[in-house]
Scaffold this motif. Structure first.
Motif, short mmCIF file in Angstrom:
data_model
loop_
_atom_site.label_atom_id
_atom_site.label_comp_id
_atom_site.label_asym_id
_atom_site.label_seq_id
_atom_site.Cartn_x
_atom_site.Cartn_y
_atom_site.Cartn_z
N UNK A 166 0.84 -1.20 0.00
CA UNK A 166 0.00 0.00 0.00
C UNK A 166 0.87 1.25 0.00
N UNK A 167 1.96 1.21 0.74
CA UNK A 167 2.86 2.37 0.79
C UNK A 167 3.41 2.67 -0.61
N UNK A 168 3.60 1.60 -1.39
CA UNK A 168 4.13 1.76 -2.76
C UNK A 168 3.01 1.82 -3.80
N UNK A 169 1.76 1.95 -3.32
CA UNK A 169 0.59 2.08 -4.20
C UNK A 169 0.40 0.86 -5.10
N UNK A 170 0.68 -0.33 -4.53
CA UNK A 170 0.43 -1.56 -5.25
C UNK A 170 -0.90 -2.15 -4.80
N UNK A 171 -1.71 -2.53 -5.77
CA UNK A 171 -3.02 -3.10 -5.47
C UNK A 171 -2.94 -4.61 -5.62
N UNK A 172 -3.23 -5.33 -4.54
CA UNK A 172 -3.20 -6.79 -4.57
C UNK A 172 -4.59 -7.34 -4.27
N UNK A 173 -4.72 -8.65 -4.25
CA UNK A 173 -6.04 -9.28 -4.22
C UNK A 173 -6.92 -8.87 -3.03
N UNK A 174 -6.40 -8.72 -1.82
CA UNK A 174 -7.29 -8.33 -0.71
C UNK A 174 -8.03 -7.02 -0.99
N UNK A 175 -7.34 -6.04 -1.55
CA UNK A 175 -7.99 -4.76 -1.86
C UNK A 175 -8.88 -4.87 -3.10
N UNK A 176 -8.41 -5.55 -4.12
CA UNK A 176 -9.21 -5.72 -5.34
C UNK A 176 -10.56 -6.33 -5.00
N UNK A 177 -10.56 -7.30 -4.08
CA UNK A 177 -11.78 -8.03 -3.74
C UNK A 177 -12.86 -7.14 -3.14
N UNK A 178 -12.47 -6.02 -2.52
CA UNK A 178 -13.47 -5.22 -1.79
C UNK A 178 -13.76 -3.86 -2.44
N UNK A 179 -13.00 -3.48 -3.44
CA UNK A 179 -13.14 -2.13 -3.99
C UNK A 179 -14.57 -1.81 -4.41
N UNK A 180 -15.25 -2.75 -5.02
CA UNK A 180 -16.60 -2.48 -5.51
C UNK A 180 -17.63 -2.40 -4.38
N UNK B 160 -5.51 2.56 8.31
CA UNK B 160 -6.93 2.77 8.04
C UNK B 160 -7.43 1.95 6.86
N UNK B 161 -6.63 1.88 5.79
CA UNK B 161 -7.04 1.10 4.62
C UNK B 161 -6.98 -0.39 4.93
N UNK B 162 -5.97 -0.81 5.68
CA UNK B 162 -5.90 -2.22 6.10
C UNK B 162 -7.16 -2.60 6.86
N UNK B 163 -7.62 -1.72 7.73
CA UNK B 163 -8.82 -2.01 8.51
C UNK B 163 -10.06 -2.06 7.63
N UNK B 164 -10.14 -1.19 6.62
CA UNK B 164 -11.25 -1.22 5.68
C UNK B 164 -11.28 -2.56 4.94
N UNK B 165 -10.12 -2.98 4.45
CA UNK B 165 -10.03 -4.25 3.71
C UNK B 165 -10.40 -5.42 4.62
N UNK B 166 -9.90 -5.38 5.84
CA UNK B 166 -10.22 -6.45 6.79
C UNK B 166 -11.72 -6.49 7.08
N UNK B 167 -12.30 -5.33 7.34
CA UNK B 167 -13.71 -5.26 7.68
C UNK B 167 -14.64 -5.70 6.55
N UNK B 168 -14.22 -5.50 5.33
CA UNK B 168 -15.05 -5.87 4.17
C UNK B 168 -14.81 -7.30 3.69
N UNK B 169 -13.94 -8.03 4.37
CA UNK B 169 -13.74 -9.44 4.02
C UNK B 169 -12.69 -9.70 2.97
#
Length: 329
Positions: free
Chosen positions: A236-250, A276-285
């Motif tokens: 995230x610090x390097x602005x890389x999007x991986x599967x945990x974030x991709x899965x919840x963006x929508x 904060x973003x880690x917590x968002x991703x965690x909370x959304x599954x």
């Protein structure tokens, strides 16, 4: 795939080939040796920060499957590790990373120019050594993997809007950057010691590589720097999007999406933004989604091993699947 509660230690997985792995280390040193002092200085440092020989271990275990191990396998295993090391040196330079496994990167200690040149040196030494073996098939396998990794890196660099990176894009990327070399490692071992099972072992290596990388990307969200040797949230610090974030963006609410957008708009996001973003991703599954995806790849890797000769080498390959998914570093 059912996953055992106790995660196999890598040392246990590599036990059937421990003595041969020592030979691989000797081969690595022999291949990269240089009489030019600046190159040798960096070489000595790289030998200190090299990995745990997971990929060379795959070469040797596949080579052992039919009980007729080849002397060439140790050299091929060393070449695989050097190609892997070369990609890490290049990736660190491209990403301007300052730490690798808790130690300074080549580009941090010397310069980006030195890192690129040393990565090239490792590649060319590997090429020289594999041609010395005088067999065309290993050259083809390794050349294809190296090309896939290079195109994968360019694909990642060419992604102008990280938050439009789809799951298809992600799988295409990790197949190129990680799974291709693990598939090559297993295929090389099959070529030397188990040619009857070459297609199955290549498939095994590719699925194992996918599972390995998804699990690695999960660690970026779940592990702390004391475990991984790198800061939590580095992707995230390097602005890389991986599967945990991709899965919840929508699924994100407007507030949650604003938090993600703010992080990706900030050239140097702070720890609070990342948390904060880690917590968002965690909370959304997102973490559960990615873990399930890793387990699906692991299941396909296990299926690829069905029908192969039973013995310590096959047991170790099976344990390698569990290790890839369940490891904590």
């Amino acid at each position: 795939m059912s996953v055992r509660t106790a995660v196999p230690h890598l040392a246990d997985i590599q036990a059937p080939i421990r003595d041969r792995l020592d030979s691989v280390v000797d081969e690595i040193r022999r291949i990269v040796v240089s009489d030019f002092a600046p190159v040798e200085t960096v070489n000595e440092y790289l030998m200190k920060i090299r990995g745990k020989l997971f990929r060379p271990g795959l070469v040797l275990l596949c080579d052992e499957l039919e009980g007729r191990p080849s002397p060439q396998a140790a050299t091929l295993a060393a070449i695989v590790e050097l190609v892997h090391l070369a990609t890490l040196v290049h990736d660190d330079a491209v990403d301007h990373s300052v730490l690798r496994r808790g130690m300074p990167t080549v580009n941090a200690l010397w310069s980006h120019q030195v890192a690129i040149i040393m990565g090239d040196y490792l590649y060319t030494r590997s090429l020289m050594e594999i041609t010395r073996l005088g067999r065309i098939e290993p050259i083809q396998v390794l050349a294809n993997a190296a090309n896939d990794m290079t195109v994968g890196e360019m694909r990642q660099l060419s992604s102008h809007d990280a938050l439009h990176f789809s799951s298809d894009d992600y799988y295409r990327l990790i197949d190129a950057k990680t799974a291709s070399l693990m598939a090559a490692a297993c295929e090389l071992g099959a070529i030397t010691g188990a040619p009857r099972f070459r297609p199955q072992l290549k498939t095994f290596g590719r699925e194992l590589g996918l599972a390995f990388q998804i699990a690695d990307d999960l660690l970026d969200y779940t592990a702390d720097s004391a475990v991984t040797g790198k800061p939590t949230g580095l992707d995230l610090r390097e602005h890389k999007v991986t599967l945990p974030l991709i899965a919840v963006l929508s699924q994100l609410s407007r507030t949650e999406r604003a938090r993600v957008d703010a992080l990706f708009a900030d050239p140097e996001p702070d720890d609070e933004s990342i948390a904060g973003v880690v917590e968002v991703v965690r909370g959304r599954g997102g973490l559960e989604f990615a873990r399930e995806a890793a387990l699906e790849c692991a299941g396909r890797a296990a299926e690829a091993l069905e029908g192969l000769p039973e013995g310590p080498a096959l047991d170790a390959l099976r344990d390698g699947i569990v290790y890839a998914v369940e490891r904590q570093r």
